[in-house]
Scaffold this motif. Structure first.
Motif, PDB file in Angstrom:
ATOM      1  N   VAL A 181      63.964 -31.892 -10.112  1.00 26.04           N
ATOM      2  CA  VAL A 181      65.087 -31.015 -10.453  1.00 26.04           C
ATOM      3  C   VAL A 181      66.060 -30.960  -9.286  1.00 26.04           C
ATOM      4  CG1 VAL A 181      65.808 -28.703 -11.147  1.00 26.04           C
ATOM      5  CG2 VAL A 181      63.597 -29.611 -11.933  1.00 26.04           C
ATOM      6  N   ARG A 182      67.311 -31.270  -9.563  1.00 30.21           N
ATOM      7  CA  ARG A 182      68.382 -31.209  -8.557  1.00 30.21           C
ATOM      8  C   ARG A 182      69.325 -30.070  -8.946  1.00 30.21           C
ATOM      9  NH1 ARG A 182      73.437 -34.586  -8.643  1.00 30.21           N
ATOM     10  NH2 ARG A 182      74.423 -34.438  -6.590  1.00 30.21           N
ATOM     11  N   VAL A 183      69.630 -29.194  -7.995  1.00 31.45           N
ATOM     12  CA  VAL A 183      70.539 -28.071  -8.250  1.00 31.45           C
ATOM     13  C   VAL A 183      71.950 -28.490  -7.869  1.00 31.45           C
ATOM     14  CG1 VAL A 183      71.058 -25.663  -7.765  1.00 31.45           C
ATOM     15  CG2 VAL A 183      68.684 -26.435  -7.779  1.00 31.45           C
ATOM     16  N   VAL A 184      72.863 -28.414  -8.828  1.00 32.77           N
ATOM     17  CA  VAL A 184      74.247 -28.842  -8.588  1.00 32.77           C
ATOM     18  C   VAL A 184      75.225 -27.766  -9.050  1.00 32.77           C
ATOM     19  CG1 VAL A 184      73.656 -31.278  -8.845  1.00 32.77           C
ATOM     20  CG2 VAL A 184      74.456 -29.982 -10.839  1.00 32.77           C
ATOM     21  N   THR A 185      76.421 -27.842  -8.535  1.00 31.27           N
ATOM     22  CA  THR A 185      77.504 -26.978  -8.997  1.00 31.27           C
ATOM     23  C   THR A 185      78.608 -27.851  -9.582  1.00 31.27           C
ATOM     24  OG1 THR A 185      79.057 -25.228  -8.358  1.00 31.27           O
ATOM     25  CG2 THR A 185      78.682 -26.966  -6.754  1.00 31.27           C
ATOM     26  N   GLU A 186      79.271 -27.354 -10.587  1.00 28.19           N
ATOM     27  CA  GLU A 186      80.318 -28.117 -11.273  1.00 28.19           C
ATOM     28  C   GLU A 186      81.653 -27.401 -11.137  1.00 28.19           C
ATOM     29  OE1 GLU A 186      79.699 -30.455 -15.124  1.00 28.19           O
ATOM     30  OE2 GLU A 186      80.676 -28.622 -15.819  1.00 28.19           O
ATOM     31  N   ASP A 187      82.703 -28.136 -10.683  1.00 30.38           N
ATOM     32  CA  ASP A 187      84.014 -27.504 -10.537  1.00 30.38           C
ATOM     33  C   ASP A 187      84.809 -27.627 -11.834  1.00 30.38           C
ATOM     34  OD1 ASP A 187      85.111 -30.094 -10.687  1.00 30.38           O
ATOM     35  OD2 ASP A 187      85.335 -30.286  -8.514  1.00 30.38           O
ATOM     36  N   ALA A 188      86.041 -27.153 -11.812  1.00 31.76           N
ATOM     37  CA  ALA A 188      86.870 -27.121 -13.017  1.00 31.76           C
ATOM     38  C   ALA A 188      87.176 -28.511 -13.561  1.00 31.76           C
ATOM     39  CB  ALA A 188      88.176 -26.382 -12.724  1.00 31.76           C
ATOM     40  N   HIS A 189      87.020 -29.514 -12.724  1.00 29.53           N
ATOM     41  CA  HIS A 189      87.318 -30.885 -13.139  1.00 29.53           C
ATOM     42  C   HIS A 189      86.058 -31.639 -13.583  1.00 29.53           C
ATOM     43  CE1 HIS A 189      91.344 -30.313 -11.561  1.00 29.53           C
ATOM     44  NE2 HIS A 189      90.826 -29.907 -10.418  1.00 29.53           N
ATOM     45  N   GLY A 190      84.939 -30.933 -13.597  1.00 30.10           N
ATOM     46  CA  GLY A 190      83.699 -31.570 -14.020  1.00 30.10           C
ATOM     47  C   GLY A 190      82.974 -32.323 -12.926  1.00 30.10           C
ATOM     48  N   LYS A 229      66.195 -21.640 -22.971  1.00 29.87           N
ATOM     49  CA  LYS A 229      65.942 -20.355 -23.632  1.00 29.87           C
ATOM     50  C   LYS A 229      66.084 -19.195 -22.648  1.00 29.87           C
ATOM     51  CE  LYS A 229      62.599 -18.036 -26.640  1.00 29.87           C
ATOM     52  NZ  LYS A 229      61.257 -18.135 -27.298  1.00 29.87           N
ATOM     53  N   ALA A 230      65.835 -19.480 -21.366  1.00 27.44           N
ATOM     54  CA  ALA A 230      65.954 -18.453 -20.329  1.00 27.44           C
ATOM     55  C   ALA A 230      67.393 -18.279 -19.850  1.00 27.44           C
ATOM     56  CB  ALA A 230      65.056 -18.805 -19.150  1.00 27.44           C
ATOM     57  N   GLY A 231      68.322 -19.047 -20.422  1.00 29.18           N
ATOM     58  CA  GLY A 231      69.729 -18.919 -20.054  1.00 29.18           C
ATOM     59  C   GLY A 231      70.142 -19.737 -18.853  1.00 29.18           C
ATOM     60  N   ILE A 232      69.315 -20.691 -18.459  1.00 24.75           N
ATOM     61  CA  ILE A 232      69.633 -21.548 -17.329  1.00 24.75           C
ATOM     62  C   ILE A 232      70.151 -22.887 -17.861  1.00 24.75           C
ATOM     63  CG2 ILE A 232      68.699 -22.788 -15.333  1.00 24.75           C
ATOM     64  CD1 ILE A 232      66.622 -20.577 -15.064  1.00 24.75           C
ATOM     65  N   THR A 233      71.295 -23.322 -17.350  1.00 28.79           N
ATOM     66  CA  THR A 233      71.882 -24.584 -17.802  1.00 28.79           C
ATOM     67  C   THR A 233      71.234 -25.752 -17.090  1.00 28.79           C
ATOM     68  OG1 THR A 233      74.017 -23.522 -18.215  1.00 28.79           O
ATOM     69  CG2 THR A 233      74.005 -25.922 -18.031  1.00 28.79           C
ATOM     70  N   VAL A 234      70.609 -26.627 -17.862  1.00 32.87           N
ATOM     71  CA  VAL A 234      69.956 -27.783 -17.281  1.00 32.87           C
ATOM     72  C   VAL A 234      70.264 -28.994 -18.146  1.00 32.87           C
ATOM     73  CG1 VAL A 234      67.777 -27.458 -18.530  1.00 32.87           C
ATOM     74  CG2 VAL A 234      67.775 -28.626 -16.321  1.00 32.87           C
ATOM     75  N   LEU A 244      70.014 -28.836 -12.639  1.00 25.99           N
ATOM     76  CA  LEU A 244      70.261 -27.433 -12.938  1.00 25.99           C
ATOM     77  C   LEU A 244      71.699 -27.154 -12.521  1.00 25.99           C
ATOM     78  CD1 LEU A 244      67.885 -24.482 -11.978  1.00 25.99           C
ATOM     79  CD2 LEU A 244      70.374 -24.294 -11.949  1.00 25.99           C
ATOM     80  N   VAL A 245      72.558 -26.822 -13.493  1.00 27.03           N
ATOM     81  CA  VAL A 245      73.984 -26.706 -13.240  1.00 27.03           C
ATOM     82  C   VAL A 245      74.357 -25.240 -13.037  1.00 27.03           C
ATOM     83  CG1 VAL A 245      76.290 -27.272 -14.062  1.00 27.03           C
ATOM     84  CG2 VAL A 245      74.343 -28.719 -14.709  1.00 27.03           C
ATOM     85  N   THR A 246      74.956 -24.947 -11.899  1.00 31.43           N
ATOM     86  CA  THR A 246      75.389 -23.586 -11.602  1.00 31.43           C
ATOM     87  C   THR A 246      76.910 -23.499 -11.633  1.00 31.43           C
ATOM     88  OG1 THR A 246      75.772 -23.727  -9.205  1.00 31.43           O
ATOM     89  CG2 THR A 246      73.484 -23.611  -9.937  1.00 31.43           C
ATOM     90  N   GLY A 247      77.404 -22.287 -11.634  1.00 25.39           N
ATOM     91  CA  GLY A 247      78.855 -22.095 -11.630  1.00 25.39           C
ATOM     92  C   GLY A 247      79.368 -21.683 -10.283  1.00 25.39           C
ATOM     93  N   ASP A 248      78.485 -21.676  -9.253  1.00 25.00           N
ATOM     94  CA  ASP A 248      78.910 -21.240  -7.915  1.00 25.00           C
ATOM     95  C   ASP A 248      79.782 -22.261  -7.227  1.00 25.00           C
ATOM     96  OD1 ASP A 248      77.450 -18.925  -8.182  1.00 25.00           O
ATOM     97  OD2 ASP A 248      75.616 -19.810  -7.362  1.00 25.00           O
TER      98      ASP A 248
END
Length: 248
Positions: A181-190, A229-234, A244-248
């Motif tokens: 599992v890699r934790v990443v953040t995505e900006d407005a441009h994807g 189901k837990a509300g985590i975007t993966v 695992l995609v975060t909005g930070d």
């Protein structure tokens, strides 16, 4: 399912368990290296300056050397309670229900510079040893563990979810079907970049979900459903790789 966590530099003090007994730990094949490392750290602790240098810490952290000096005599507590810090704060074992805690104790394991890997309930003392350290007379921690830890981890049955950090991933390769599992953040441009500052917190939250779910996922598809189901975007980025995609 087994979720493999990284350890933490910070550890809780004290404990109510008896002194370290390697026979009480899981994965007994690792005991010869565990004993060798524990003896070496306890002996090294007699020389505080040498211990500080080997452990890569400052004189202000000399209490860590004292911990190592008492490895064989200090009280123990379950590994899941011993490790602290950002990931374990987010995991929040104290907030688990009784049923959730029982599942977590069965599903979680922690990689360790001193013990190789321990199950959640294994009784361990407080200690100081990092994955990048070199122990005088023994060599690098990674070099000590790789030959013995790799075959042990490859024998684990069922679905394995690898949440280890890079340092501890280098201790041993898992089976090819282990899920990373890699934790990443995505900006407005994807565009996506690896999360660094909050990486541990997100992994702790994910571990909490996987530790306490009523489901028993045995495939990547089932694992994704539990996480979603837990509300985590993966998202699946490979046969056995998730982001695992975060909005930070």
């Amino acid at each position: 399912m087994l979720v493999l966590l990284p350890p933490s530099e910070t550890k809780a003090d004290g404990g109510k368990g008896p002194p370290l007994d390697l026979a009480a730990l899981s994965f007994p094949a690792l005991n010869p290296v565990r004993a060798k490392l524990a003896d070496a750290l306890a002996d090294l602790a007699r020389d505080v300056p040498a211990s500080l240098a080997a452990l890569g810490i400052s004189a202000r952290q000399s209490e860590e050397v004292t911990r190592n000096a008492r490895l064989w005599s200090s009280p123990t507590m379950p590994a899941l309670s011993r490790y602290t810090g950002v990931l374990y704060d987010a995991l929040d074992v104290r907030g688990f229900t009784k049923a959730g805690l029982a599942k977590a104790q069965r599903r979680l394991a922690v990689t360790s510079s001193l013990f190789g890997v321990v199950s959640a309930t294994d009784p361990i003392p407080a200690y100081r040893l990092s994955g990048g350290n070199t122990v005088p007379g023994l060599g690098t921690v990674r070099g000590l563990w790789k030959p013995v830890l790799e075959p042990v981890l490859r024998e684990i049955d069922g679905l394995v979810v690898d949440l280890r950090s890079g340092t501890y991933s280098a201790f041993a390769k898992l089976r090819p079907d282990a899920v990373t599992v890699r934790v990443v953040t995505e900006d407005a441009h994807g565009n996506r970049t690896t999360v660094s500052h909050f990486n541990k917190a997100y992994k702790g939250r994910l571990a909490a979900v996987l530790a306490t779910t009523r489901a028993e996922p045995s495939t990547v598809e089932q694992l994704i459903r539990v996480i979603a189901k837990a509300g985590i975007t993966v998202e699946r980025t490979g046969e056995h790789a998730l982001e695992l995609v975060t909005g930070d």
